[in-house]
Design a protein around this motif. Structure first.
Motif, short mmCIF file in Angstrom:
data_model
loop_
_atom_site.label_atom_id
_atom_site.label_comp_id
_atom_site.label_asym_id
_atom_site.label_seq_id
_atom_site.Cartn_x
_atom_site.Cartn_y
_atom_site.Cartn_z
N THR A 1 0.83 -1.21 0.00
CA THR A 1 0.00 0.00 0.00
C THR A 1 0.86 1.26 0.00
OG1 THR A 1 -0.22 -0.23 2.41
CG2 THR A 1 -1.98 -1.14 1.04
N PHE A 2 1.49 1.56 1.14
CA PHE A 2 2.30 2.77 1.20
C PHE A 2 3.52 2.69 0.28
CE2 PHE A 2 5.89 5.18 2.85
CZ PHE A 2 5.36 6.46 2.80
N GLY A 3 4.12 1.51 0.17
CA GLY A 3 5.27 1.36 -0.73
C GLY A 3 4.90 1.74 -2.15
N SER A 4 3.69 1.36 -2.56
CA SER A 4 3.21 1.73 -3.89
C SER A 4 2.99 3.23 -3.98
CB SER A 4 1.90 0.99 -4.20
OG SER A 4 2.11 -0.39 -4.30
N PHE A 5 2.35 3.79 -2.96
CA PHE A 5 2.08 5.24 -2.97
C PHE A 5 3.36 6.04 -3.12
CE2 PHE A 5 1.73 8.80 0.33
CZ PHE A 5 1.56 9.77 -0.64
N ILE A 6 4.33 5.79 -2.27
CA ILE A 6 5.55 6.60 -2.30
C ILE A 6 6.40 6.29 -3.52
CG2 ILE A 6 7.04 5.07 -0.92
CD1 ILE A 6 6.74 8.92 -0.66
N GLY A 7 6.38 5.04 -3.96
CA GLY A 7 7.14 4.67 -5.16
C GLY A 7 6.56 5.26 -6.42
N TYR A 8 5.24 5.17 -6.56
CA TYR A 8 4.59 5.78 -7.72
C TYR A 8 4.74 7.30 -7.67
CZ TYR A 8 2.26 1.28 -8.56
OH TYR A 8 2.00 -0.04 -8.82
N GLY A 9 4.68 7.87 -6.46
CA GLY A 9 4.84 9.32 -6.33
C GLY A 9 6.20 9.79 -6.82
N ALA A 10 7.25 9.00 -6.51
CA ALA A 10 8.60 9.36 -6.94
C ALA A 10 8.79 9.16 -8.44
CB ALA A 10 9.63 8.52 -6.17
N ALA A 11 8.13 8.16 -8.99
CA ALA A 11 8.35 7.80 -10.40
C ALA A 11 7.40 8.50 -11.37
CB ALA A 11 8.21 6.28 -10.58
N PHE A 12 6.24 8.94 -10.89
CA PHE A 12 5.19 9.42 -11.79
C PHE A 12 5.61 10.59 -12.67
CE2 PHE A 12 0.63 10.98 -12.37
CZ PHE A 12 0.35 10.00 -13.31
N PRO A 13 6.32 11.61 -12.15
CA PRO A 13 6.73 12.70 -13.05
C PRO A 13 7.60 12.22 -14.21
CG PRO A 13 6.97 13.38 -10.77
CD PRO A 13 6.69 11.91 -10.75
N LEU A 14 8.58 11.36 -13.92
CA LEU A 14 9.45 10.85 -14.98
C LEU A 14 8.69 9.88 -15.89
CD1 LEU A 14 12.73 10.33 -12.93
CD2 LEU A 14 12.42 11.93 -14.82
#
Length: 439
Positions: free
Chosen positions: A255-268
């Motif tokens: 859950t949170f791992g996905s949130f923070i990981g997608y948050g970091a990767a989404f702009p790129l």
């Protein structure tokens, strides 16, 4: 401020007369300090996007790595921060961990002004941003001590959700602040983009210096050290022997791992798939952070295990939907699917954190919250790295998304087997009802 010598939030009289006001004051100071920590932790997710536009010459994989390294360091530091809280006290640690954020903030502001800055310096600054990543574990553990079990889900959801908002704040504010030359006199000259537009990328870092100083001072004078929070590292370390520590860690990674990981990767990721829409990158993290308190509140009412089960199913379907729309090169479908994924991950971050204080006694729940958060934070390193590898080697992020779907399916099974089955050793599906009857 008077020193607190006794603390018993489970006693209703104590909670109403004295505990509640202290708890709320500490919560509302914790929120902005944690938000600033997330801002610093995730600042590279937006700075990296602009580096090559102002004269740097980094590869796509190097840019993804700059966005990912803070996640690796921050996740590792969370183990230290988790146990440091019990050693040094909540207020003391918040003051230290907030004040130290000024180091990477100033460093980035100066480094981005020179395109000749070596990559290793950029990596070092990215690693220092990991200092912000450590704060979540100590902040969550600290706030968990202040509230009774019946309100922990909501309190942790507010602290985590509004704190997590730092990811979307930095992604929203950065594009706006870097086009303003107001601070040029003290912050340095601007940089020219290929289209001739002038920006001040250093503003993305310098703008947070004064808020960091301000919140450090407020935390020093406004927060409390609780006597019940003091524990030796040895006493806290017992949690690694608990089976449910590791099961909840897996669920929180999902859950949170996905949130923070997608948050970091989404702009790129947006830049590589739909570059004309990269300005919308902040939406995902914003919706996930907004949804987190909702997840905690709903879980206090109906049970975290049930909410987590629904969340993981939605996340699986959301990831499959993203895969489909990438194949169709349909931006609207891609964006909506990813936003559903973000919202579900945010709700799940709140629901899994609500489960932990129900499963564990108070003395163990606090370090377990920090411990699971530490492992989950590695998502902000591995997810951008996996996306970067997938794009570099296959030309598409689809391979990475299939991996995430598989992980969600495993998590669905674990949640059902250990916390929802009628004959499971810890069935917490009716925990809110039991607490309501107990009151």
């Amino acid at each position: 401020m008077a020193r607190i010598t006794e603390w018993n939030p489970e006693n209703n009289d104590f909670w109403k007369k004295e505990g509640k006001r202290h708890a709320k004051r500490n919560l509302w100071i914790s929120v902005p300090t944690l938000m600033l920590a997330f801002v610093v932790w995730q600042i590279w997710s937006v700075v990296a996007v602009r580096l090559n536009d102002i004269g740097f010459q980094f590869t796509e994989e190097q840019l993804f790595t700059l966005a990912a390294i803070p996640g690796l360091v921050g996740a590792s530091l969370r183990f230290v921060y988790t146990f440091a809280l019990g050693k040094f006290g909540g207020r003391n640690w918040v003051v230290f961990s907030t004040g130290i954020l000024i180091i990477p903030t100033l460093g980035i502001g100066f480094a981005v002004q020179n395109p000749e800055t070596p990559y290793w310096i950029m990596l070092t600054l990215a690693a220092l941003c990991g200092l912000g990543g450590g704060n979540f574990s100590s902040a969550s553990a600290n706030i968990s001590f202040f509230f009774p079990k019946k309100e922990k889900g909501t309190a942790l959801g507010i602290n985590g959700g509004l704190g997590n908002m730092g990811v979307s704040v930095v992604q929203f504010v950065t594009p706006l602040i870097i086009v303003i030359g107001t601070f040029a006199a003290i912050g340095g000259e601007g940089q020219l983009l290929p289209n001739g537009q002038e920006i001040w990328l250093q503003n993305a870092a310098f703008i947070w210096v004064i808020p960091i100083i301000l919140m450090t001072v407020i935390a020093y004078f406004g927060m409390d050290n609780l006597p019940t929070a003091k524990q030796s590292v040895k006493d806290q370390f017992i949690i690694v022997k608990r089976k449910h520590t590791w099961i909840m860690t897996i669920l929180y990674i999902a859950t949170f791992g996905s949130f923070i990981g997608y948050g970091a990767a989404f702009p790129l990721l947006l830049r590589s798939q739909f570059p004309e829409y990269v300005a919308l990158a902040f939406l995902g993290a914003f919706l996930a952070a907004t949804a987190r308190p909702v997840g905690g509140w709903i879980s206090d009412k109906v049970g975290g295990a049930l909410v987590t089960a629904y969340v993981l199913v939605i996340m699986s379907l959301g990831a499959l939907s993203v895969i489909y729309f990438i194949g169709q090169q349909n931006f609207v479908g891609f964006l909506l699917s990813f936003l559903i994924l973000f919202i579900a991950a945010g709700i799940g971050s709140g629901s899994t954190f609500q489960m932990i204080p129900i499963i564990f006694p108070a003395k163990e729940a606090a370090p377990v919250l920090g411990f699971t958060a530490a492992f989950a934070a590695y998502g902000s390193f591995f997810i951008p790295q996996l996306f970067g590898w997938s794009v570099s080697n296959t030309g598409t992020p689809v391979t990475a998304l299939y991996f995430f779907v598989g992980f969600y399916v495993i998590s669905i099974f674990l949640n059902w087997y250990y916390y929802q089955r009628n004959n499971s050793d810890i069935n917490i599906s009716d925990a809110p009802l039991k607490m309501k009857k107990a009151r």
